[in-house]
Motif scaffolding. Structure first.
Motif, PDB file in Angstrom:
ATOM      1  N   GLU A 167     154.817  25.807-158.467  1.00  0.00           N
ATOM      2  CA  GLU A 167     156.138  26.302-159.355  1.00  0.00           C
ATOM      3  C   GLU A 167     155.079  26.550-160.155  1.00  0.00           C
ATOM      4  O   GLU A 167     156.088  27.852-160.728  1.00  0.00           O
ATOM      5  CB  GLU A 167     156.340  24.165-159.759  1.00  0.00           C
ATOM      6  N   THR A 215     144.746  22.628-163.552  1.00  0.00           N
ATOM      7  CA  THR A 215     145.959  23.649-163.180  1.00  0.00           C
ATOM      8  C   THR A 215     146.631  24.436-164.181  1.00  0.00           C
ATOM      9  O   THR A 215     146.870  23.712-165.442  1.00  0.00           O
ATOM     10  CB  THR A 215     147.562  22.282-162.132  1.00  0.00           C
ATOM     11  N   THR A 265     150.018  15.701-165.195  1.00  0.00           N
ATOM     12  CA  THR A 265     149.230  17.528-165.608  1.00  0.00           C
ATOM     13  C   THR A 265     148.183  17.127-166.941  1.00  0.00           C
ATOM     14  O   THR A 265     148.359  16.854-168.048  1.00  0.00           O
ATOM     15  CB  THR A 265     150.124  17.652-165.986  1.00  0.00           C
ATOM     16  N   CYS A 304     143.924  20.122-157.387  1.00  0.00           N
ATOM     17  CA  CYS A 304     144.869  18.874-158.042  1.00  0.00           C
ATOM     18  C   CYS A 304     144.593  17.903-157.495  1.00  0.00           C
ATOM     19  O   CYS A 304     144.561  18.109-155.838  1.00  0.00           O
ATOM     20  CB  CYS A 304     146.173  19.254-157.623  1.00  0.00           C
ATOM     21  N   HIS A 362     154.002  20.900-154.791  1.00  0.00           N
ATOM     22  CA  HIS A 362     155.208  21.546-155.657  1.00  0.00           C
ATOM     23  C   HIS A 362     154.506  21.577-156.869  1.00  0.00           C
ATOM     24  O   HIS A 362     155.253  22.905-157.487  1.00  0.00           O
ATOM     25  CB  HIS A 362     156.419  20.276-155.510  1.00  0.00           C
ATOM     26  N   HIS A 363     154.092  20.946-157.562  1.00  0.00           N
ATOM     27  CA  HIS A 363     153.720  20.912-158.889  1.00  0.00           C
ATOM     28  C   HIS A 363     152.600  23.267-159.221  1.00  0.00           C
ATOM     29  O   HIS A 363     153.144  23.504-159.895  1.00  0.00           O
ATOM     30  CB  HIS A 363     152.505  20.187-159.268  1.00  0.00           C
ATOM     31  N   LEU A 375     152.938  11.787-160.995  1.00  0.00           N
ATOM     32  CA  LEU A 375     151.890  13.308-161.143  1.00  0.00           C
ATOM     33  C   LEU A 375     151.460  13.710-162.910  1.00  0.00           C
ATOM     34  O   LEU A 375     152.307  13.186-163.865  1.00  0.00           O
ATOM     35  CB  LEU A 375     152.901  14.442-161.279  1.00  0.00           C
ATOM     36  N   THR A 405     144.013  17.698-163.247  1.00  0.00           N
ATOM     37  CA  THR A 405     145.651  16.826-162.355  1.00  0.00           C
ATOM     38  C   THR A 405     145.717  16.753-161.221  1.00  0.00           C
ATOM     39  O   THR A 405     144.699  16.611-159.749  1.00  0.00           O
ATOM     40  CB  THR A 405     146.687  18.078-162.580  1.00  0.00           C
ATOM     41  N   GLU A 464     155.026  16.634-153.594  1.00  0.00           N
ATOM     42  CA  GLU A 464     154.913  16.895-155.604  1.00  0.00           C
ATOM     43  C   GLU A 464     153.369  17.698-156.098  1.00  0.00           C
ATOM     44  O   GLU A 464     154.060  18.360-157.039  1.00  0.00           O
ATOM     45  CB  GLU A 464     155.362  15.644-156.332  1.00  0.00           C
ATOM     46  N   ALA A 465     152.568  16.815-155.626  1.00  0.00           N
ATOM     47  CA  ALA A 465     151.232  17.513-156.187  1.00  0.00           C
ATOM     48  C   ALA A 465     151.721  18.451-155.883  1.00  0.00           C
ATOM     49  O   ALA A 465     151.524  20.163-156.027  1.00  0.00           O
ATOM     50  CB  ALA A 465     150.629  16.933-155.949  1.00  0.00           C
TER      51      ALA A 465
END
Length: 339
Positions: free
Chosen positions: A178, A332, A328, A273, A174-175, A326, A289, A171-172
């Motif tokens: 994205e 990031t 944020t 991150c 993927h952030h 996550l 993040t 997930e990190a």
């Protein structure tokens, strides 16, 4: 006074592993019937006191729960300290008294157990974070119900409460993807803990799913949480990635500060991150993040599982994976367009 005969004494006598002795005397699979009988015969000759006999000595519960961890783990008060407080609260609410013991390096290497374990003065054991596999198995060999917190290993047969490290790291990463990052570095020490190895796996899985090839120059798997080391590693990289994923907040903090020393702006030039949502992620400039780990939930689930195990000693062992969230923050952002 004659000293108590241990499983190691029997193993030394037969020139076999302590684990084989444990399997034979506890009736577990793993040794042949011939070997099992030989071990049982030698144990009787040497005057070994069987776990079953130890159980008879404590037909009534002691009212105590043990929490043991390495000196290193107890020193990390901002992370494991919060889990410990949660464990203490949950144990007290269930009418039990928590006995705490820090395990130093000598005791760990010599397999010296706390006296309250040797004397069977506790009803259950919680092992917080990483102790060696041999020491953990020595604890399990006491035949007292045991649950591991934030650690597991294929050679350890016990219930474990864990962070879902792979999916959380996914997930990190993927952030970052994205946001538009395709040049992403990894910073961690995968030999230090299974958790960090699993976070690398989650990182790689995310890159794979999005068709991104990892640059080996940006994959640092032996990272040490020292500013000099991070500076040396990051100055040997010919070009910086546009983002770094770090396996914990300590490394995230050091990567952030090192980038500033090298003249980079976070997140304008490079995003950072990290993982854990500890104090360092909230002290860095900019704020980092990170993946938030619910430490109170760790303690609560560990105690719940231990009490369940105390009542269900012969049920299959389980691993419980706890989710993360996550968080944020300002470290990031989308990468700058290529010039």
């Amino acid at each position: 006074m004659k000293s108590k005969v241990t499983m190691q004494d029997i193993a030394d006598r037969l020139n076999i592993s302590k684990n084989s002795v444990s399997q034979a005397l506890s009736g577990k699979d793993g040794v042949s019937e011939e070997t099992r009988q030989l071990i049982v015969d030698i144990a009787e000759q040497m005057g070994y006191v069987y776990p079953a006999a130890r159980k008879k000595r404590r037909m009534e519960t002691s009212g105590n729960i043990a929490l043991i961890a390495s000196d290193f783990a107890f020193a990390r008060k901002s992370f494991f300290g919060e889990i410990y407080l949660s464990v203490e609260q949950e144990t007290r609410q269930r009418g039990k008294h928590l006995l705490i013991q820090s395990i130093d390096k000598d005791s760990e290497s010599l397999l010296i157990l706390p006296s309250f374990l040797e004397n069977q003065d506790v009803d259950g054991i919680l092992i917080l974070s990483h102790l060696s596999t041999s020491y953990t198995n020595a604890v399990i060999d006491t035949d007292i119900p045991t649950v591991l917190i934030d650690h597991h290993h294929p050679a350890i047969q016990a219930d474990c409460i864990l962070t879902n490290n792979r999916f959380s790291a996914y997930e990190a990463t993927h952030h970052l993807i994205e946001l538009g990052h395709r040049n992403i570095g990894f910073m961690g020490n995968i030999d230090f803990s299974p958790s960090y190895y699993e976070r690398m796996e989650g990182f790689r899985l995310a890159l794979h799913d999005y068709g991104i090839e990892a640059n080996p120059d940006w994959i640092i798997t032996d990272a040490i949480e020292q500013s000099e080391y991070i500076m040396k590693k990051m100055t040997t990289v010919s070009t910086q990635p546009t983002a770094w994923f770090c396996v914990n907040d300590g490394l995230g903090f050091l990567v952030n500060s090192t980038l500033h020393q090298l003249g980079y702006q976070v997140p304008d030039d490079v995003s950072v991150c990290s993982f854990d949502n500890g104090q360092l992620s909230r002290l860095s400039t900019p704020l980092t993040t990170t993946m938030d780990v619910d430490l109170k939930l760790f303690g609560r689930k560990a105690v719940e599982q231990l009490f369940w195990r105390m009542d269900h000693k012969h049920e299959p062992y389980m691993e419980l994976l706890l989710p993360t969230k996550l968080i944020t923050r300002e470290s990031t952002a989308a990468p700058r367009p290529a010039k």
